[in-house]
Each structure stands twice: as structure tokens, then as C-alpha cells.
Design a protein around this motif. Sequence first.
Motif, PDB file in Angstrom:
ATOM      1  N   HIS A 106       0.887  -1.273   0.010  1.00  0.00           N
ATOM      2  CA  HIS A 106       0.120  -0.050   0.067  1.00  0.00           C
ATOM      3  C   HIS A 106       0.971   1.229  -0.093  1.00  0.00           C
ATOM      4  CE1 HIS A 106      -3.456   2.560   0.611  1.00  0.00           C
ATOM      5  NE2 HIS A 106      -2.999   2.958   1.700  1.00  0.00           N
ATOM      6  N   MET A 136       1.896   1.701  -3.843  1.00  0.00           N
ATOM      7  CA  MET A 136       0.874   1.893  -4.328  1.00  0.00           C
ATOM      8  C   MET A 136       0.481   3.637  -4.375  1.00  0.00           C
ATOM      9  SD  MET A 136      -0.143  -0.482  -6.217  1.00  0.00           S
ATOM     10  CE  MET A 136      -1.743   0.472  -6.845  1.00  0.00           C
ATOM     11  N   THR A 163      -4.601   0.371 -12.105  1.00  0.00           N
ATOM     12  CA  THR A 163      -4.022   1.176 -10.876  1.00  0.00           C
ATOM     13  C   THR A 163      -5.544   1.596 -10.238  1.00  0.00           C
ATOM     14  OG1 THR A 163      -1.830   1.474 -11.851  1.00  0.00           O
ATOM     15  CG2 THR A 163      -2.683   2.757 -10.083  1.00  0.00           C
ATOM     16  N   TYR A 173      -7.521  -0.002  -7.837  1.00  0.00           N
ATOM     17  CA  TYR A 173      -7.045  -0.729  -6.431  1.00  0.00           C
ATOM     18  C   TYR A 173      -7.580  -0.205  -5.275  1.00  0.00           C
ATOM     19  CZ  TYR A 173      -3.422  -1.125  -2.658  1.00  0.00           C
ATOM     20  OH  TYR A 173      -2.772  -1.706  -1.567  1.00  0.00           O
ATOM     21  N   ILE A 225      -7.172  -8.542  -3.178  1.00  0.00           N
ATOM     22  CA  ILE A 225      -7.221  -7.305  -4.025  1.00  0.00           C
ATOM     23  C   ILE A 225      -8.083  -7.847  -5.509  1.00  0.00           C
ATOM     24  CG2 ILE A 225      -5.568  -6.052  -5.325  1.00  0.00           C
ATOM     25  CD1 ILE A 225      -3.671  -6.187  -3.172  1.00  0.00           C
TER      26      ILE A 225
END
Length: 362
Positions: free
Chosen positions: A90, A93, A181, A184, A198
Motif C-alpha cells: 500500500h 501504491m 491501478t 486498487y 485485491i
Amino acid sequence: MKRLLMPITKAPHVIGDLPSCTIIIAAYNEESVIEQKIANTLALEYPGAELNYCVVTDGSTDKTVELAGRYPQITLLHAPERKGKIVAVHRAMQQVTTEVVVFTDANTLLNANALMELCKHYVDKRIGAVAGEKRVYAGDGADASAAGEGFYWKYESALKKWDAELYSVVGSAGELFSIRTELYDAVPPDTVLDDFMISMQIAEKGYRVLYEPGAYATEMASENVKEELKRKVRIAAGGIQSIVRLKGLFNPFTNPVLTFQYISHRVLRWTITPILLVFAFISNAVLHHTGVGWIYTALYYGQVLFYVLAFLGFLLERKELKVKVTFIPYYFCMMNYAVLAGIIRYLKGKQSAVWEKVGRKT
């Protein structure tokens, strides 16, 4: 007969259609493999599109950070406190700006065109994630755990292929998978199976998760049965946690095909399958002894032979003797024992989200 779903056609391999991409490698104390992993990653083919590399470390106490820092092409994100893989992911990300993210483990090696094979599918806006194939290498001296693990992943790969042909893959392996992306969502920091959660959250939003065997990650088999059992118990405990949290997937009115796939492929496997195996054996024994038909007699003796081979596999493994005919029965029984152990561990609240490294063959 009317088709309920539109078929997914194989995406054309057009370089101009490749999206911008970031590769995230989560690492914890991987000094023995991190340089080989980085070299493998930098050699991946991905022409005509933006490609970024990121190694995120979480509490590493060996030379992982020092070794990864030698490569200027790599963005290195290090945190000294160990909080678990998903917290590290995370953190990475939050800095990603590309259209697609590819997650891969530090102890796996990818084939040269893995990224192109994964990312070519994103030309289809209905695709939210693409899972690669996991391959297990054990060498010529494979024992029960290595041979069983290799066979299991061949079986699992076949299921993923069929799932994708029907509608969507039910979960992705953390060794190699990719997502859009923008789709997410950070899962809770105590999540055990972050890769599964996920990808399933993306499927829950109505996007398909594809399977691409042309992109594969190869890793060494577990060092022995003890190490593989430790891994399987953790996965089983994480499976129960995922079932509790993914309640929306039980609603057949939202997406009946996905609900069917999820329950049949995952929920039943992580809950009642070991119990049903015992029930099947006992009921088959009763039918055999009542003499209702030869088929039940054949099935009964077939099961007896299978479990005898599994027990022999257990005894031979302890003596480090290798008889291949016992490998699969022994591994099958070990996996189902791990499910029961994982359920108990989850109910006791003893499963941590912090990854326990599994010993691998060298």
C-alpha cells in the motif's frame, strides 16, 4: 441456447496498445535472491510504453536494502519497521502513476515477455486484472512436498484457465498478477491473503480477472513437507478470513456466475471439503458392506488404497525415502489437514498478517 456471457477473445499483440506499467517487488530479508530478481526484472521485454520498477522493503534486517540500492533504475522504498507485506504494498501504491501495476515476489523469476503477455489484455476495458501462471521447480531430486506442490499448481493452473473461459479467475497468486491501478483498493492491514483479496475486490466491482499462462513466475519448491504445511495452514486461515470479508460475493443476484465460481472453487475448498472426504469414506464403507452394488465396492477399495499410499508416503517422508507413487496421495491429505488446522488457527485468532518466510530448496 442463448449465451449468458460475451466470450473473451484473445487480445492482439500490438505494442502501441501496451499501457504504462509499474512493477512492484515486495521484499523481506531477500539478500540471497534480490540481485538475481532485479536482473531478471530489468531484462523483461516491454517496448513502446512507460515502465517503472519499484522494490519495497518492510523491516529487512539483512543486506536486501543495500543490494537493491545499487541499481539506479529501481525506486527503493524502505521502512525499518516490519508491519507486513500488504502495508508495504500500500505504501508503494501511493506513489504509482501508471495505468497498470504488476505485483511479483522477490523469490520468483519471470519469463522474458511476461509483462507484455499480461498487459496486452488491458486494451479491453472490461478487464480489471490479469493473473499469471505459477510454476514450481524442484529439480531431479523432488521429494513428496516438491512433487506434490508441482502437481497441485498444474491442477490449479488448469482450474484458472477454465474459470477464465467461463467468466473470471477466482483469485490471483501473489507470485505474478497485475491490476488496473485505478481499481486498487487498500485491504485492511491484517489481511493474510492480500493478493486474493485485491483481485476479488476487483471482480466484485464487475470487472473480469483473466488468466494468462504465457506470463509465468517460477519459484523453488518448499524445502520440505514441514515448510509446505506451514504455508498451507497460513493460506487456509487467510481463506477463512477472506470468506468472512467478501460477503458480497455470496449474492447470486449481482453476478450469478462469479458467485458460483467463488463458492465452488474457494469457499467449499476452504471450509467443508476435508469433512466431506471423511463422510464420503464412511458412507462408501457402509454401502460396500451392505452389498448394494459392485461400484461401491470398487470405490471403497480405491479409497482404501489411496489412503494407505498416503500413510506410506508419511512414513517414507520421515525416513527421507522417495517412492513417487506415494507423493500425490500424501500431499493431498496434508493439504486437507492444513485446511482444518487453518480454520482452528483463524478461530483462535492466532494468524498474523506478517509473512512467515517459508524455506525453499536451493
